[in-house]
Design a protein around this motif. Structure first.
Motif, PDB file in Angstrom:
ATOM      1  N   LYS A 308       0.584  -1.328  -0.277  1.00 26.31           N
ATOM      2  CA  LYS A 308      -0.015  -0.166  -0.123  1.00 26.31           C
ATOM      3  C   LYS A 308       0.816   1.324  -0.078  1.00 26.31           C
ATOM      4  CE  LYS A 308      -4.439  -1.614   0.409  1.00 26.31           C
ATOM      5  NZ  LYS A 308      -5.422  -1.273  -0.315  1.00 26.31           N
ATOM      6  N   LYS A 387      -8.103  -0.844   5.614  1.00 26.17           N
ATOM      7  CA  LYS A 387      -8.956   0.380   5.264  1.00 26.17           C
ATOM      8  C   LYS A 387      -7.828   1.452   5.969  1.00 26.17           C
ATOM      9  CE  LYS A 387     -13.060   2.252   7.849  1.00 26.17           C
ATOM     10  NZ  LYS A 387     -14.925   2.329   8.688  1.00 26.17           N
ATOM     11  N   ASP A 390      -6.061   2.647   2.720  1.00 26.49           N
ATOM     12  CA  ASP A 390      -6.384   3.851   1.979  1.00 26.49           C
ATOM     13  C   ASP A 390      -6.997   5.345   2.562  1.00 26.49           C
ATOM     14  OD1 ASP A 390      -7.073   1.799   0.494  1.00 26.49           O
ATOM     15  OD2 ASP A 390      -8.397   1.441   0.728  1.00 26.49           O
TER      16      ASP A 390
END
Length: 409
Positions: A308, A387, A390
């Motif tokens: 990520k 989550k 993000d």
């Protein structure tokens, strides 16, 4: 009127605990906050360990335990060091305390004289510095940059040692960066320390069982057996067995050092909770399947966060080799503007922005004496971490970093 002693002036509360409390307070106000500040896994303590504690309480193990630990737990510690680390200790060389942090406090209180220096490879676990300060020592931060894998090099160690050096701290693998030392790294550091007989080494190995990519753990005392009389090995059950609230840590070293530490503990807390010690002994004596299960989960979570971060322009991350943290570089965000025109001046501002814009509670790198970074715990579930990442990406994307990057709001 001030009630605090002057020696507390330079001591700060634990940054991770403060962030965690702030996140809890925000949630209590109805705010949507993901708390990634505290180093605590989301796993429950395995049921067999809880059953052992219950059985101990039912059997009457509820009285004062020996100050330095119960015979059963100390024997389990000795057996663990022998079987897992190739280290031989006697019972007189082991102390059990209320968490690994108390082991460290005991050691510093037992040995530090005013003005003694303690070398701390930065980034380091924040309480190291504050424990040294409160006991009259002088913390000496040695920057260990990302290009060195956040590891202490022999050159930096050699340059930091002075006639006043009393201790060198190592953290294997490290909090906050997850740095891992190769066996040769440890041997080379030991060769430097061999030339300084007054210097002791504290090797904090609390994350020993959380190693990734097939790495095998080597204790500093095993890598440098000639220094064993000058090494205090610190460990505990909180991370490996999901037993943070049980508050059981232990240390092993020279019997004279352990005796002095026991004297300190006798006047501070006496022995650690007898029931928790029974649970810790059961954890160390029993099957280790849950330890491996936890580690596999932590590695998958590490992989998720690394992937990520690689997708977020403005952030960097050296893939941690162990522990359950990500120490994320945010140098490219310094000087950026928030939508209301506020300038991001340091990593504390970065974490403040992440909390405001993304509802993410993280700890600034300044708390670990190396900036500009921020630390998140990767001990949460994959769903929570996905989550959170993000949200971090969205918050970073809202910053105006100027025309040189081509990234603006």
């Amino acid at each position: 009127m001030s009630f605090a002693a002057t020696r507390l002036a330079a001591v700060k509360p634990s940054a991770s605990a403060w962030v965690s409390q702030a996140a809890k307070a925000a949630r209590a106000r109805g705010e949507d906050v993901i708390e990634l500040g505290l180093g605590e896994a989301d796993f429950d303590t395995p049921s067999d360990i809880i059953d052992a504690a219950h059985a101990a309480a039912k059997a009457g193990e509820t009285r004062y335990p020996p100050t330095d630990g119960t015979a059963r737990l100390k024997a389990a510690v000795v057996a663990k060091f022998a079987s897992e680390n190739g280290l031989t200790y006697g019972l007189s060389q082991v102390i059990v305390s209320n968490g690994a942090k108390q082991v460290i406090f005991n050691a510093m209180m037992a040995t530090l004289e005013a003005g003694d220096e303690v070398i701390l490879p930065a980034p380091y676990f924040g309480p190291y510095k504050d424990i040294v300060l409160i006991l009259g020592g002088v913390p000496v931060a040695v920057p260990c940059p990302a290009e060195d894998g956040f590891r202490l090099t022999t050159e930096r160690l050699r340059g930091a040692i002075s006639k006043n050096t009393r201790w060198v701290f190592l953290n294997l693998p490290s909090n906050p960066a997850g740095a891992v030392y190769a066996d040769d790294d440890l041997v080379n550091l030991g060769a430097v320390l061999a030339d300084h007989p007054r210097v002791l080494t504290l090797s904090d190995e609390i994350y020993e069982h959380i190693l990734f990519d097939g790495r095998k753990f080597k204790s500093f005392a095993a890598a440098c057996p000639d220094l064993n009389d000058r090494i205090l090995t610190v460990n505990g059950v909180s991370k490996a067995y999901a037993m943070t609230g049980w508050r059981i840590g232990y240390g092993a070293g020279h019997p004279d050092l352990i005796s002095a530490m026991t004297k300190v503990q006798s006047q501070i807390s006496s022995g650690a909770c007898a029931i928790a010690q029974a649970a810790a002994a059961a954890a160390m004596e029993g099957p280790q399947d849950d330890v491996r299960r936890f580690c596999n989960a932590f590695e998958a979570r590490r992989d998720l966060v690394v992937a990520k971060v690689a997708q977020i322009d403005g952030l960097t991350l050296n893939a941690p080799g162990g522990a359950f943290y990500a120490f994320i570089g945010c140098d490219a965000l310094i000087g950026a503007k928030t939508p209301d025109g506020t300038i991001i001046e340091n990593d504390a501002d970065v974490t403040a922005w992440l909390l405001k814009a993304g509802g993410i509670a993280a700890v600034p790198g300044s708390a670990y004496d190396l900036s500009p970074f921020f630390r998140i715990s990767t001990a949460a579930s994959e769903a929570v971490l996905a989550k959170a990442m993000d949200r971090i990406a969205a918050a970073v994307g809202m910053l105006d970093r100027g025309p040189e990057t081509g990234v603006t709001t």
